[in-house]
Design an enzyme around this catalytic site. Structure first.
Site, short mmCIF file in Angstrom:
data_model
loop_
_atom_site.label_atom_id
_atom_site.label_comp_id
_atom_site.label_asym_id
_atom_site.label_seq_id
_atom_site.Cartn_x
_atom_site.Cartn_y
_atom_site.Cartn_z
N GLY A 188 4.22 7.66 -1.22
CA GLY A 188 3.96 7.67 -2.35
C GLY A 188 3.31 6.30 -2.58
O GLY A 188 3.82 5.34 -2.27
N SER A 189 2.15 6.37 -3.46
CA SER A 189 1.37 5.03 -3.42
C SER A 189 -0.07 5.32 -4.11
O SER A 189 0.00 6.20 -4.87
CB SER A 189 1.09 4.46 -2.10
OG SER A 189 0.69 5.66 -1.21
N ARG A 190 -0.92 4.62 -4.05
CA ARG A 190 -2.11 4.93 -4.68
C ARG A 190 -3.26 4.00 -3.96
O ARG A 190 -3.14 2.96 -3.22
CB ARG A 190 -2.19 4.39 -6.14
CG ARG A 190 -2.64 3.16 -6.23
CD ARG A 190 -2.51 2.89 -8.10
NE ARG A 190 -3.49 2.08 -8.67
CZ ARG A 190 -3.76 1.61 -9.86
NH1 ARG A 190 -2.40 1.99 -10.71
NH2 ARG A 190 -4.61 0.76 -10.35
#
Length: 219
Positions: A188-190
């Site tokens: 989970g990240s960007r």
């Protein structure tokens, strides 16, 4: 579909834990509480399947276009705005941010052909990836690509509340190819793109980008 090399240790540890828990549950739980045992087994299988899925590399026909900036990752476009660059650049840029949920493919790819002229890791916080300050305050790894035209684009791999490890394969001076692997972020990240103001943005907020396929912008 293949599995990414970054998942080898995680998958191996998960497999061992799954077998141990299953064996202990079968020995102690199953005889007295068979229904509870099978509920536990199903839950473990779902979690194990999600872990395997997280490290998947699906087969794709990648978009190769030297006039385009290609999505560096899978996910939803959550930010498109003009910003004052806070790193490397001293001018204003167009920021495009793509949020990756734990269900997305987490391989990160080079958005353009070019030379790596900047490569920097930054320690930081673990705010949720969609937080406005995550771009400047979270743990992150930045690259700047210099295209043969002289134009430059900066990418930021940004950790989120669940992401605890950012991997980046680029080094300053490397000549890289569009859609080759830039790195990987776990859980989970960007990824942010900082583009020149004259770039023609090809996506809108809410669009679902496909890493290595979706044309984010043209220049």
């Amino acid at each position: 579909m293949t599995l990414h090399r970054e998942g080898k240790a995680t998958i191996a540890i998960s497999t061992v834990l799954f077998l141990i828990i299953s064996f202990v549950g079968c020995y102690f739980l199953c005889p007295a509480y068979p229904v509870l045992f099978w509920i536990l087994e199903i839950a473990l299988l779902i979690v194990f399947g999600l872990i395997i899925s997280f490290f998947r590399i699906p087969g794709r026909n990648y978009t190769m276009d030297d006039t385009a900036v290609i999505a560096p990752c899978d996910g939803k476009v959550v930010v498109i705005e003009e910003v004052d660059a806070d790193e490397y650049f001293n001018d204003r840029r167009i920021q495009v941010s793509i949020f990756m949920s734990p269900l997305n493919v987490h391989v990160n790819r080079n958005p353009v052909n070019g030379t790596i002229v900047y490569n920097q890791y930054h320690k930081g916080k673990y705010l949720v990836a969609w937080h406005p300050k995550s771009s400047t305050e979270n743990e992150r790894h930045s690259n700047v690509y210099r295209h043969s035209s002289g134009k430059e684009v900066l990418t930021k791999q940004i950790a989120g509340a669940l992401a605890k490890r950012i991997v980046n394969y680029n080094q300053v001076g490397n000549q890289v190819k569009q859609n080759d692997e830039m790195g990987f972020i776990k859980f989970g990240s960007r990824v942010d793109l900082l583009l020149p103001l004259d770039a023609k943005i090809n996506v809108k907020i809410g669009d679902v980008a496909v890493g290595g396929v979706t044309v984010v912008a043209r220049w």
